[in-house]
Design an enzyme around this catalytic site. Structure first.
Site, PDB file in Angstrom:
ATOM      1  N   TYR A 157       0.843  -1.196   0.000  1.00 30.88           N
ATOM      2  CA  TYR A 157       0.000   0.000   0.000  1.00 30.88           C
ATOM      3  C   TYR A 157       0.876   1.243   0.000  1.00 30.88           C
ATOM      4  O   TYR A 157       1.909   1.281   0.675  1.00 30.88           O
ATOM      5  CB  TYR A 157      -0.901   0.045   1.236  1.00 30.88           C
ATOM      6  CG  TYR A 157      -1.893  -1.077   1.374  1.00 30.88           C
ATOM      7  CD1 TYR A 157      -3.233  -0.894   1.042  1.00 30.88           C
ATOM      8  CD2 TYR A 157      -1.494  -2.325   1.861  1.00 30.88           C
ATOM      9  CE1 TYR A 157      -4.155  -1.916   1.189  1.00 30.88           C
ATOM     10  CE2 TYR A 157      -2.417  -3.358   2.008  1.00 30.88           C
ATOM     11  CZ  TYR A 157      -3.739  -3.148   1.673  1.00 30.88           C
ATOM     12  OH  TYR A 157      -4.637  -4.164   1.819  1.00 30.88           O
ATOM     13  N   HIS A 165      -6.319   1.791  -1.566  1.00 34.66           N
ATOM     14  CA  HIS A 165      -6.290   0.370  -1.913  1.00 34.66           C
ATOM     15  C   HIS A 165      -4.842  -0.066  -2.182  1.00 34.66           C
ATOM     16  O   HIS A 165      -4.002   0.753  -2.568  1.00 34.66           O
ATOM     17  CB  HIS A 165      -7.146   0.111  -3.151  1.00 34.66           C
ATOM     18  CG  HIS A 165      -8.613   0.354  -2.943  1.00 34.66           C
ATOM     19  ND1 HIS A 165      -9.438  -0.560  -2.327  1.00 34.66           N
ATOM     20  CD2 HIS A 165      -9.401   1.419  -3.265  1.00 34.66           C
ATOM     21  CE1 HIS A 165     -10.665  -0.084  -2.273  1.00 34.66           C
ATOM     22  NE2 HIS A 165     -10.675   1.119  -2.834  1.00 34.66           N
ATOM     23  N   LYS A 205      -4.614  -4.790  -9.302  1.00 41.40           N
ATOM     24  CA  LYS A 205      -3.279  -4.645  -8.722  1.00 41.40           C
ATOM     25  C   LYS A 205      -2.228  -4.993  -9.776  1.00 41.40           C
ATOM     26  O   LYS A 205      -2.471  -5.803 -10.671  1.00 41.40           O
ATOM     27  CB  LYS A 205      -3.107  -5.556  -7.505  1.00 41.40           C
ATOM     28  CG  LYS A 205      -4.162  -5.300  -6.433  1.00 41.40           C
ATOM     29  CD  LYS A 205      -3.916  -6.104  -5.215  1.00 41.40           C
ATOM     30  CE  LYS A 205      -5.136  -6.087  -4.305  1.00 41.40           C
ATOM     31  NZ  LYS A 205      -5.762  -4.787  -4.143  1.00 41.40           N
TER      32      LYS A 205
END
Length: 293
Positions: A157, A165, A205
């Site tokens: 993070y 997020h 991600k």
């Protein structure tokens, strides 16, 4: 890479500005200073490499803000307890040097950093490369949490998980004879890599592969090996044909629009040039006419 995805706060709070005003480096420095002054001792759990640490409410808030461990539910008001993972325990003890560790509450003798390293390595064979990857990211002020729910080793993070997020799904890959049979096991074939890419992409991600290797021959069970371990970062993204075609189409459209704009500008310049010549000719003719008469 898409960059950080900040969460939406109540009443329109700007979490990006809040994070910028409270950098993680400052929060960790405050935590380090507070824990050092208290001479706190964490206690290892009976099984595994986790440990529990008793802190006061102010230190509990700093641990929460720095995203270390998790609070135990049955904690009291005066003294609160945090459960720390193996990498977190050793990072606080070895890198920040702000806590000590003992094997149990009944044993008052504190473990040295070498003894703690040996214990954690005996609990988990992969602890050396996992800790090296963890400390590598933490030293760069990334918040590092377990990536088990995403099928990876860690998630990283940009700031506290309550504000943003996670940006990276992290896979640790050891390389070298020192790692024995663990070397070459992970992401060895294309199917493994594609699965990791799809899994990380489905949760927005970027896949970050941290390759841990040794600059020289070393013994991983020795704490001195940390100085020889080197981390290489690689981000991997999928090539999607449809997106590539769309991007090329958009780029071609922008290029054609730029050409049209440049052509229009050229025509305007040429037109203004000939208008100036014509105006100068008319004025010259009028002056000659007046001089004659």
């Amino acid at each position: 890479m898409s960059g950080p995805r900040w969460k939406k706060g109540k009443d329109g709070k700007d979490f990006a500005a809040l994070a910028a005003a409270n950098p993680m480096s400052s929060i960790v420095a405050d935590l380090q200073s507070s824990l050092k002054r208290s001479n706190l001792v964490a206690t290892l759990s009976s099984q595994g490499g986790d440990a529990v640490l008793g802190v006061n409410p102010q230190q509990a808030m700093l641990l929460y803000r720095a995203a270390f461990g998790r609070a135990v539910d049955n904690a009291g008001a005066e003294e609160q307890w945090f459960q720390l993972g193996a990498e977190e325990v050793f990072y606080l003890c070895h890198a920040l040097k702000c806590i000590s560790v003992s094997k149990s509450q009944n044993v008052k003798k504190q473990m040295s950093e070498g003894e703690l390293w040996d214990h954690l390595c005996s609990v988990s064979e992969s602890f050396p490369e996992m800790y090296k990857a963890y400390s590598h990211l933490r030293s760069k002020n990334w918040v590092v949490r377990s990536g088990m729910q995403y099928g990876t080793d860690f998630v990283a993070y940009r700031h506290h998980p309550a504000l943003v997020h996670s940006e990276f799904a992290v896979v640790v890959v050891p390389e070298g004879v020192e790692f024995g049979g663990r070397c070459g096991r992970r992401l060895k074939v294309w199917s493994d890599l594609l699965c990791a890419l799809r899994a990380s992409g489905s949760v927005a991600k970027t896949l970050l592969v941290l390759t841990v290797s040794s600059s020289s021959v070393c013994e991983l069970r020795s704490l001195d090996c940390l100085d020889q371990l080197v981390v290489h970062e690689r981000t991997i993204t999928r090539w999607i044909a449809q997106q590539c075609r769309e991007q090329r189409h958009e780029q071609r459209g922008r290029e054609e629009a730029n050409k049209e704009e440049q052509g229009h500008t050229t025509e305007t310049v040429v037109f203004n040039y000939w208008g100036l010549i014509l105006g100068f000719t008319v004025l010259s003719s009028l002056l000659v006419y007046k001089l004659r008469f």
